[in-house]
Scaffold this motif. Structure first.
Motif, PDB file in Angstrom:
ATOM      1  N   ALA A 198       0.832  -1.204   0.000  1.00  0.00           N
ATOM      2  CA  ALA A 198       0.000   0.000   0.000  1.00  0.00           C
ATOM      3  C   ALA A 198       0.867   1.254   0.000  1.00  0.00           C
ATOM      4  CB  ALA A 198      -0.911  -0.004   1.222  1.00  0.00           C
ATOM      5  N   HIS A 199       1.924   1.228   0.787  1.00  0.00           N
ATOM      6  CA  HIS A 199       2.857   2.351   0.870  1.00  0.00           C
ATOM      7  C   HIS A 199       3.436   2.658  -0.514  1.00  0.00           C
ATOM      8  CE1 HIS A 199       6.235   4.280   3.478  1.00  0.00           C
ATOM      9  NE2 HIS A 199       6.099   4.931   2.341  1.00  0.00           N
ATOM     10  N   LEU A 212      -6.653   5.553   2.774  1.00  0.00           N
ATOM     11  CA  LEU A 212      -5.349   5.236   3.354  1.00  0.00           C
ATOM     12  C   LEU A 212      -4.418   6.446   3.327  1.00  0.00           C
ATOM     13  CD1 LEU A 212      -4.824   1.659   1.864  1.00  0.00           C
ATOM     14  CD2 LEU A 212      -5.365   2.244   4.232  1.00  0.00           C
ATOM     15  N   LYS A 213      -4.732   7.446   2.491  1.00  0.00           N
ATOM     16  CA  LYS A 213      -3.900   8.659   2.440  1.00  0.00           C
ATOM     17  C   LYS A 213      -4.022   9.469   3.730  1.00  0.00           C
ATOM     18  CE  LYS A 213      -3.719  10.969  -1.451  1.00  0.00           C
ATOM     19  NZ  LYS A 213      -4.136  11.683  -2.692  1.00  0.00           N
ATOM     20  N   LEU A 214      -5.040   9.183   4.529  1.00  0.00           N
ATOM     21  CA  LEU A 214      -5.237   9.907   5.781  1.00  0.00           C
ATOM     22  C   LEU A 214      -4.296   9.425   6.876  1.00  0.00           C
ATOM     23  CD1 LEU A 214      -9.161   9.884   5.832  1.00  0.00           C
ATOM     24  CD2 LEU A 214      -7.650  11.733   5.066  1.00  0.00           C
ATOM     25  N   ILE A 215      -3.633   8.293   6.629  1.00  0.00           N
ATOM     26  CA  ILE A 215      -2.735   7.692   7.620  1.00  0.00           C
ATOM     27  C   ILE A 215      -1.295   8.016   7.245  1.00  0.00           C
ATOM     28  CG2 ILE A 215      -2.002   5.519   8.695  1.00  0.00           C
ATOM     29  CD1 ILE A 215      -4.809   4.447   7.594  1.00  0.00           C
ATOM     30  N   ALA A 222      -1.106  -3.404   8.039  1.00  0.00           N
ATOM     31  CA  ALA A 222      -2.031  -4.294   7.333  1.00  0.00           C
ATOM     32  C   ALA A 222      -3.456  -4.120   7.857  1.00  0.00           C
ATOM     33  CB  ALA A 222      -1.572  -5.731   7.481  1.00  0.00           C
ATOM     34  N   HIS A 223      -3.603  -3.837   9.146  1.00  0.00           N
ATOM     35  CA  HIS A 223      -4.945  -3.645   9.698  1.00  0.00           C
ATOM     36  C   HIS A 223      -5.646  -2.461   9.047  1.00  0.00           C
ATOM     37  CE1 HIS A 223      -4.509  -6.717  12.745  1.00  0.00           C
ATOM     38  NE2 HIS A 223      -3.359  -6.194  13.129  1.00  0.00           N
ATOM     39  N   HIS A 224      -4.902  -1.391   8.772  1.00  0.00           N
ATOM     40  CA  HIS A 224      -5.488  -0.250   8.066  1.00  0.00           C
ATOM     41  C   HIS A 224      -5.957  -0.671   6.671  1.00  0.00           C
ATOM     42  CE1 HIS A 224      -2.755   2.206  10.843  1.00  0.00           C
ATOM     43  NE2 HIS A 224      -3.988   2.501  11.204  1.00  0.00           N
ATOM     44  N   VAL A 225      -5.160  -1.505   6.004  1.00  0.00           N
ATOM     45  CA  VAL A 225      -5.522  -1.938   4.649  1.00  0.00           C
ATOM     46  C   VAL A 225      -6.771  -2.816   4.691  1.00  0.00           C
ATOM     47  CG1 VAL A 225      -4.739  -3.181   2.587  1.00  0.00           C
ATOM     48  CG2 VAL A 225      -3.107  -1.787   3.895  1.00  0.00           C
ATOM     49  N   PHE A 226      -6.838  -3.735   5.655  1.00  0.00           N
ATOM     50  CA  PHE A 226      -8.035  -4.578   5.785  1.00  0.00           C
ATOM     51  C   PHE A 226      -9.273  -3.724   6.066  1.00  0.00           C
ATOM     52  CE2 PHE A 226      -5.086  -8.213   6.722  1.00  0.00           C
ATOM     53  CZ  PHE A 226      -5.560  -9.058   5.723  1.00  0.00           C
ATOM     54  N   ASP A 227      -9.139  -2.738   6.943  1.00  0.00           N
ATOM     55  CA  ASP A 227     -10.287  -1.853   7.241  1.00  0.00           C
ATOM     56  C   ASP A 227     -10.726  -1.095   5.989  1.00  0.00           C
ATOM     57  OD1 ASP A 227     -10.272  -2.647   9.875  1.00  0.00           O
ATOM     58  OD2 ASP A 227      -9.165  -0.894  10.599  1.00  0.00           O
TER      59      ASP A 227
END
Length: 326
Positions: A198-199, A212-215, A222-227
């Protein structure tokens, strides 16, 4: 006194779990200790303290301790009896077997060590989804990727105890230097790999719309990606599609080589990765030996974080009785 109690020890990069086991696999006592920045011989001392504590508890309850099994991260070389564990500082080919043997309370207690990969599949074969199987594979997908391989009732070790280091599978040429530390498969399809994928996409496509740009990139997991995937985020879907492709291709390779009855997924990614099992199988079916892929079942571990500990307990019983899982 009972003559059959054993200790199983699961040594991780952040904590150690240890338990007293009955021969049937029941856990009588369990302890967990954080490494808390310990390194080198300090970790060995902590293991021995836990062994002493459990030994004392066994004797207080009129039991006799007969064997100890330890599940170690990284590589255990059964010839040199050393451990290479990059996630524990100063465990660079440390002579762990000899250090433990010298430190355990009763020198007649039998001792057995093996890699976490092998212990995972031993735990599954004893108490989990691979029970009754003579040929099965545990696919550990967490921070890294590894496979515990059971063939004809015995774990496959390899020449130096490195068998099952499947993170180094090459699934998408050409080679890039960024794969050197963990391999192509692990680089994109481990827990850290999903975040890394993702990065890279966010850096390569700065105008892409994605939650994901908010992080902050250095905090992305990986948890952010799953969410984000659950919210049908386009970039997260792209990352997970690649991970599913990689998992499927890896399963195809393992199925074609080893012809297992089951492949059991475990580690921190499965979990949330369980939702993709059907897609992984369909991808694997494209690439795998056609008869072998029809003979395998893909399942998610029911042992959770205890697979290595239970495998270590079984390892101790194996050392005591000279048996195997078949």
């Amino acid at each position: 006194m009972s003559t059959n109690l054993v200790i199983g020890i699961d040594i991780g990069g952040t904590k150690i779990s240890a338990a007293l086991f009955r021969p049937n696999g029941d856990i009588l006592k369990k302890q967990t200790q954080l490494l808390d920045k310990r390194k080198g011989t300090e970790v060995v001392d902590l293991i021995l303290q836990m062994v002493q504590s459990l030994t004392n508890q066994a004797y207080e309850e009129n039991y006799q301790l007969n064997a100890i099994g330890a599940c170690v991260p990284g590589i255990y070389n059964p010839t040199t009896k050393t451990v290479w564990a990059p996630n524990i500082p100063d465990w660079d080919h440390i002579p762990l077997f000899d250090m433990l043997q010298k430190g355990i309370p009763n020198p007649s207690t039998k001792l057995a060590l093996d890699s976490d990969r092998s212990c995972y599949i031993l735990g599954e074969a004893w108490k989990g989804k691979a029970k009754g199987c003579s040929d099965a594979i545990f696919m550990a997908i967490g921070t890294g990727i590894g496979a515990g391989i059971l063939s004809n009732g015995k774990t496959i070790q390899g020449n130096g105890g490195i068998a099952g280091a499947i993170g180094w599978m090459e699934l998408e040429p050409p080679y890039h230097n960024k794969y050197a530390s963990c391999g192509n498969f692990e680089y994109y399809a481990s827990g850290e790999g999903i975040a890394r994928s993702a990065h890279e996409l966010l850096e390569a496509n700065p105008d892409t719309e994605s939650i994901l740009k908010l992080i902050p990139l250095n905090e992305l997991t990986a948890h952010h990606v799953f969410d984000a995937f659950e919210k049908r985020d386009g970039l997260a879907i792209q990352v997970m599609d690649k991970a599913i492709l990689y998992w499927g291709m890896a399963i195809a390779n393992l199925v074609s080589i080893f012809n297992p009855e089951k492949i059991i997924f475990g580690g921190g990614v499965f979990g949330p990765g369980a939702q993709f099992l059907d897609q992984i199988y369909l991808e694997a079916k494209k690439w795998a030996q056609p008869i072998s892929i029809q003979e395998v079942n893909l399942e998610v571990s029911a042992l959770g974080g205890d697979a290595g500990l239970i495998g270590a307990g079984y390892l101790a019983l194996t050392a005591l009785n000279g048996t195997n899982v078949k």
